[in-house]
Design an enzyme around this catalytic site. Structure first.
Site, PDB file in Angstrom:
ATOM      1  N   GLY A 144      47.806  64.574  -1.888  1.00 13.95           N
ATOM      2  CA  GLY A 144      46.275  65.192  -2.021  1.00 13.95           C
ATOM      3  C   GLY A 144      45.560  64.418  -3.161  1.00 13.95           C
ATOM      4  N   HIS A 145      44.623  63.766  -2.938  1.00  9.14           N
ATOM      5  CA  HIS A 145      43.890  62.851  -3.970  1.00  9.14           C
ATOM      6  C   HIS A 145      42.560  63.740  -4.299  1.00  9.14           C
ATOM      7  CE1 HIS A 145      46.330  58.968  -3.001  1.00  9.14           C
ATOM      8  NE2 HIS A 145      47.088  60.101  -3.343  1.00  9.14           N
ATOM      9  N   GLN A 188      51.919  59.669  -3.992  1.00  6.44           N
ATOM     10  CA  GLN A 188      53.073  59.926  -4.775  1.00  6.44           C
ATOM     11  C   GLN A 188      53.313  59.169  -5.941  1.00  6.44           C
ATOM     12  OE1 GLN A 188      54.115  60.035  -1.284  1.00  6.44           O
ATOM     13  NE2 GLN A 188      52.719  61.761  -0.772  1.00  6.44           N
ATOM     14  N   ASP A 190      50.378  63.204  -8.324  1.00  7.08           N
ATOM     15  CA  ASP A 190      49.450  63.960  -9.175  1.00  7.08           C
ATOM     16  C   ASP A 190      48.924  63.441 -10.548  1.00  7.08           C
ATOM     17  OD1 ASP A 190      49.474  65.789  -7.030  1.00  7.08           O
ATOM     18  OD2 ASP A 190      51.251  66.836  -7.811  1.00  7.08           O
ATOM     19  N   LYS A 219      45.642  59.339  -9.431  1.00  7.21           N
ATOM     20  CA  LYS A 219      45.467  57.860  -8.607  1.00  7.21           C
ATOM     21  C   LYS A 219      44.048  57.887  -8.039  1.00  7.21           C
ATOM     22  CE  LYS A 219      49.256  58.570  -6.377  1.00  7.21           C
ATOM     23  NZ  LYS A 219      49.812  59.604  -7.532  1.00  7.21           N
TER      24      LYS A 219
HETATM   25  P1  IMP Z   1      57.845  65.607   1.283  1.00  9.25           P
HETATM   26  O1  IMP Z   1      57.030  64.504   0.834  1.00  9.25           O
HETATM   27  O2  IMP Z   1      56.809  66.667   1.962  1.00  9.25           O
HETATM   28  O3  IMP Z   1      58.870  65.527   2.178  1.00  9.25           O
HETATM   29  O4  IMP Z   1      58.440  66.404  -0.158  1.00  9.25           O
HETATM   30  C1  IMP Z   1      59.219  65.832  -0.947  1.00  9.25           C
HETATM   31  C2  IMP Z   1      59.031  66.051  -2.314  1.00  9.25           C
HETATM   32  O5  IMP Z   1      57.810  65.209  -2.875  1.00  9.25           O
HETATM   33  C3  IMP Z   1      58.516  67.393  -2.956  1.00  9.25           C
HETATM   34  O6  IMP Z   1      59.207  67.786  -4.101  1.00  9.25           O
HETATM   35  C4  IMP Z   1      57.195  67.603  -2.667  1.00  9.25           C
HETATM   36  O7  IMP Z   1      56.456  68.731  -3.562  1.00  9.25           O
HETATM   37  C5  IMP Z   1      56.603  66.047  -3.291  1.00  9.25           C
HETATM   38  N1  IMP Z   1      55.480  65.600  -2.908  1.00  9.25           N
HETATM   39  C6  IMP Z   1      55.204  65.015  -1.895  1.00  9.25           C
HETATM   40  N2  IMP Z   1      54.059  64.523  -1.881  1.00  9.25           N
HETATM   41  C7  IMP Z   1      53.537  64.910  -3.085  1.00  9.25           C
HETATM   42  C8  IMP Z   1      52.380  64.565  -3.602  1.00  9.25           C
HETATM   43  O8  IMP Z   1      51.331  63.943  -3.310  1.00  9.25           O
HETATM   44  N3  IMP Z   1      51.926  65.017  -4.924  1.00  9.25           N
HETATM   45  C9  IMP Z   1      53.069  65.430  -5.743  1.00  9.25           C
HETATM   46  N4  IMP Z   1      54.098  65.686  -5.110  1.00  9.25           N
HETATM   47  C10 IMP Z   1      54.468  65.523  -3.934  1.00  9.25           C
HETATM   48 MG    MG Z   2      48.401  64.886  -5.526  1.00  9.24          MG
END
Ligand code: IMP
Ligand code: MG
Length: 337
Positions: free
Chosen positions: A42-43, A175, A13, A16
């Site tokens: 989420g982009h 991420q 977030d 990017k």
């Molecule tokens: P997972 O990737 O769904 O397994 O989540 C693992 C951790 O990564 C959690 O804290 C999520 O909130 C975080 N996370 C996963 N994808 C994103 C992203 O695109 N943006 C922000 N946090 C993310």
């Molecule tokens: Mg995002």
């Protein structure tokens, strides 16, 4: 072959999507490659004045270039088709542009039902972790076993290497460093490689890398189970002013000052050539020019003014000057760099 890499330096977030969109406008690239993660990401971007949130398909699709979900990713097939439909409904052509690496893995219904957002981590519940677990346990399923995906499959070796023409790839990460499986705050991490090295796992040879764009934000945000939000009203204010709510799950993002020590580490480990610090306009509205020196409750450095804050960041990132100077850009608009 040339590859530029976009990498998150914080907890995702960072903006990017905006930087990817901006770089693609140059028309310099033949391909756009998503190199890690899944529709857990989420982009958010503004394309021709319209807001879009993409979770899986790379941004190149908006510019008519081949957009590949790489082998470092895991794919929810149902969601993939939903996202294609969303784009088509919005008038964005996807035909002949969207591809999935044949050696990417898929997220199954079993993975989804297992990933209930386990309170100890606070996942996005997209089945991401279980899909990577099965990939490494050699129990997973590759995209080339899924018949509906057949028209979308691509062999990235053939596509990038077995051609006469020039190949220029913009690698779009998901991420960030603080969520990386190796470098993040384990176990509060995601299950993929969010570093520049993660891009190379997708058939990008190291010598092709030209620039590494590292993306950060003027303050840090994090979504997940650990306690991250700073104490005091300033952080609630940043959350509101910056509209810090997850693009995937809608959860409020916890806010804290930018960790300059963590940022420096991420710049060094990723070999970043250019840092883009987004949302300077937001922190300006809050008028609090502070930084953090390490994890959540570490020492706070008060810089007092925007000029001091910027100068401190520039010096800190480029010290000691043991490598080429890192270019630092402060961005203050949701639509521009
Ligand atoms: P997972 O990737 O769904 O397994 O989540 C693992 C951790 O990564 C959690 O804290 C999520 O909130 C975080 N996370 C996963 N994808 C994103 C992203 O695109 N943006 C922000 N946090 C993310
Ligand atoms: Mg995002």
């Amino acid at each position: 072959m040339i590859a530029d890499i976009i990498v998150g330096l914080s907890f995702g977030d960072e903006g990017k999507g905006k930087v990817t969109h901006h770089l693609l406008k140059s028309g310099d690239y033949t391909h756009c490659l998503r190199y890690n993660g899944s529709n857990n990401a989420g982009h958010t971007i503004y394309h021709k004045g319209e807001k879009f949130v993409l979770h899986a398909i790379p941004m190149g699709v908006f510019f008519g270039i081949k957009s590949i979900i790489g082998s470092g990713c895991v794919v929810n097939v149902q969601h993939f088709f939903d996202e294609i439909r969303m784009l088509e409904d919005a008038g964005v052509t996807t035909e002949g542009l969207v591809y999935v690496a044949k050696n990417a893995h898929v997220i199954t219904d079993g993975h989804l039902s297992e990933d209930t957002g386990d309170v100890s981590i606070g996942t996005t519940k997209r089945g991401n972790g279980p899909a990577y677990r099965d990939k490494y346990a050699r129990l997973g399923q590759r995209a080339d076993k899924i018949s509906e995906l057949a028209p979308y499959l691509i062999d990235t070796y053939e596509e990038f290497h077995m051609v006469e023409r020039d190949v220029s790839v913009l690698c779009e990460g998901a991420q960030g460093f603080g969520l990386d499986i190796d470098w993040g705050d384990y176990p509060y991490v995601t299950s993929s490689h969010c570093t520049a090295a993660g891009a190379l796992l997708n058939g990008i040879p190291p010598r092709a890398v030209r620039r590494v764009y590292g993306i950060a934000k003027a303050y840090d945000t994090y979504v997940g189970a650990k306690d991250f939000h700073g104490e005091g009203r300033a952080f609630d204010l940043l959350q509101q002013l910056g509209d810090e709510f997850g693009a995937t799950t809608g959860r409020p993002r916890q806010c804290n000052w930018l960790d300059i020590k963590g940022l420096k580490k991420a710049v060094d480990v990723n070999g970043v050539t250019d840092v883009i610090i987004n949302k300077v306009d937001v922190i300006r509205q809050a008028s609090t020019w502070n930084l953090r020196m390490g994890p959540e409750r570490s020492i706070m450095v008060q810089l007092g003014s925007e000029a001091n804050w910027k100068r401190y960041i520039k010096r800190y990132i480029n010290n000691p000057r043991n490598t080429e100077r890192v270019n630092i850009v402060f961005s203050e608009s949701p639509e521009r760099i």
